[in-house]
Design a protein around this motif. Structure first.
Motif, PDB file in Angstrom:
ATOM      1  N   LEU A  83      -5.685  -2.817  -6.734  1.00 28.75           N
ATOM      2  CA  LEU A  83      -4.484  -1.961  -5.618  1.00 28.75           C
ATOM      3  C   LEU A  83      -6.198  -0.773  -5.421  1.00 28.75           C
ATOM      4  O   LEU A  83      -5.442   0.417  -3.943  1.00 28.75           O
ATOM      5  N   ARG A 138      -4.946  -1.018 -10.828  1.00 28.69           N
ATOM      6  CA  ARG A 138      -5.156  -0.099 -10.588  1.00 28.69           C
ATOM      7  C   ARG A 138      -6.970  -0.008 -10.457  1.00 28.69           C
ATOM      8  O   ARG A 138      -7.264  -0.316  -8.525  1.00 28.69           O
ATOM      9  N   ARG A 148       5.015  -3.294  -4.291  1.00 33.19           N
ATOM     10  CA  ARG A 148       3.652  -3.866  -5.196  1.00 33.19           C
ATOM     11  C   ARG A 148       4.441  -4.246  -6.488  1.00 33.19           C
ATOM     12  O   ARG A 148       3.239  -5.333  -6.705  1.00 33.19           O
ATOM     13  N   LYS A 203       0.863  -0.978   0.082  1.00 35.29           N
ATOM     14  CA  LYS A 203      -0.171  -0.383   0.233  1.00 35.29           C
ATOM     15  C   LYS A 203       0.972   1.354  -0.007  1.00 35.29           C
ATOM     16  O   LYS A 203       0.087   2.349  -0.724  1.00 35.29           O
TER      17      LYS A 203
END
Length: 330
Positions: free
Chosen positions: A317, A313, A153, A147
């Motif tokens: 994410l 994303r 990531r 995060k």
């Protein structure tokens, strides 16, 4: 009373223009301190030879995503040298970086690249060779929080890509696999430097997962501990994107030197410094000089496996996305 000769000399000194000087703030990822300590003096020498001007380059380091947020909140970066494309996209969405920033420089504005790899303790006592070993109950992997860390990531994406390959494309099984890896992590630091300290200085964990280039530097820094580098069978191509923070650079009067600084990262001189830090190179001529020292690995890309960063994303994410789901109870 001053002599005529001394008075003349003082007058000439006072009248002489000050040497032209430029200044840059490069906001970068957490584990790049030593790299830019080597790159910046070489660029300063190049800049002075090209323009006759000196340049002072200030550095700021931290988790890539946290750095992007700091810039949005007012940190006056002239350039960013990140390890995560999405963090520059955030700056573009905030109007600080042009939307077409990937087209401003070669190779998608990534002068060099790396991949997630492993660093194990002396003798590799747990026999860690690939991503599935990180899911074993007796193995404690160390990497920072995805995060807050671009480094982590990529670790998450590489583990997910391996899981898909192992499970024949089954996403549910892959998420269970990644969830087990996350459950084995003893502590989630905010950035790569803190994770390195957890592993190397606090003695926590069996394997540090970080960029391949960083594994080499850590092994050298902590030579007495005998850490060993391990390259997994599959990993993810990790771009190291760069961009001029145009809004700040224009305001600071640094646009010219900022642009030149990023251009120079593609030069043979800069690429050789990058090779010394075990990054993989985009300059093919210089890359050929170091070809024998680069381990073989199957590299997959975010586009191939995940459909691009926009999809990552949105699906992985975003709040409540797949990353949050494998983080349950962490």
């Amino acid at each position: 009373m001053k002599t005529p000769l001394l008075a003349t000399a003082l007058a000439l000194t006072l009248a002489a223009p000050a040497a032209a000087q430029d200044r840059l703030l490069n906001v970068s990822y957490d584990i790049a301190r030593e790299l830019f300590e080597a790159l910046n003096p070489a660029f300063a020498e190049h800049w002075q030879a090209e323009t006759g001007r000196t340049v002072t380059i200030d550095q700021s380091h931290g988790g890539s995503s946290r750095q992007a947020r700091a810039i949005l909140e007012g940190l006056a970066a002239d350039v960013v040298t990140f390890n995560q494309e999405t963090d520059i996209d955030v700056l573009a969405e905030g109007g600080l970086v042009p939307a077409e920033w990937r087209d401003a420089l070669p190779n998608g504005a990534s002068p060099y690249y790396s991949l997630p790899a492993f660093l194990v303790r002396k003798g590799n006592p747990k026999g860690i060779e690939d991503w599935d070993d990180l899911a074993r109950e007796d193995v404690a992997p160390v990497f920072p929080n995805p995060k807050t860390s671009g480094n982590a990531r990529y670790t998450y994406l590489a583990a997910y890509a391996y899981g898909l390959a192992r499970n024949g494309g089954d996403h549910e099984a892959t998420q269970d696999f990644v969830r087990q890896i996350f459950a084995n992590v003893p502590v989630f630091d905010t950035g790569g430097r803190a994770a390195t300290q957890t592993f190397a200085e606090r003695g926590i964990g069996d394997v540090l997962v970080t960029f391949e280039a960083e594994t080499a530097q850590i092994a050298q820094e902590y030579e007495a501990q005998g850490f060993e580098r391990v390259t997994p069978s599959i990993s993810v191509f990790a771009a190291f994107p760069v961009a001029v923070v145009a809004q700040n650079a224009e305001r600071n009067g640094s646009a010219e030197v900022a642009t030149a600084y990023l251009d120079w990262l593609y030069s043979a001189d800069a690429q050789r410094i990058l090779a010394d830090f075990d990054y993989r190179l985009t300059n093919e001529t210089v890359a050929a000089e170091f070809a024998g020292s680069v381990p073989e690995v199957e590299l997959v890309t975010v586009d191939e496996i995940f459909g691009g960063w926009d999809a990552v994303r949105a699906e992985h994410l975003a709040d409540g996305g797949i990353l949050d789901q494998v983080f349950v109870n962490q």
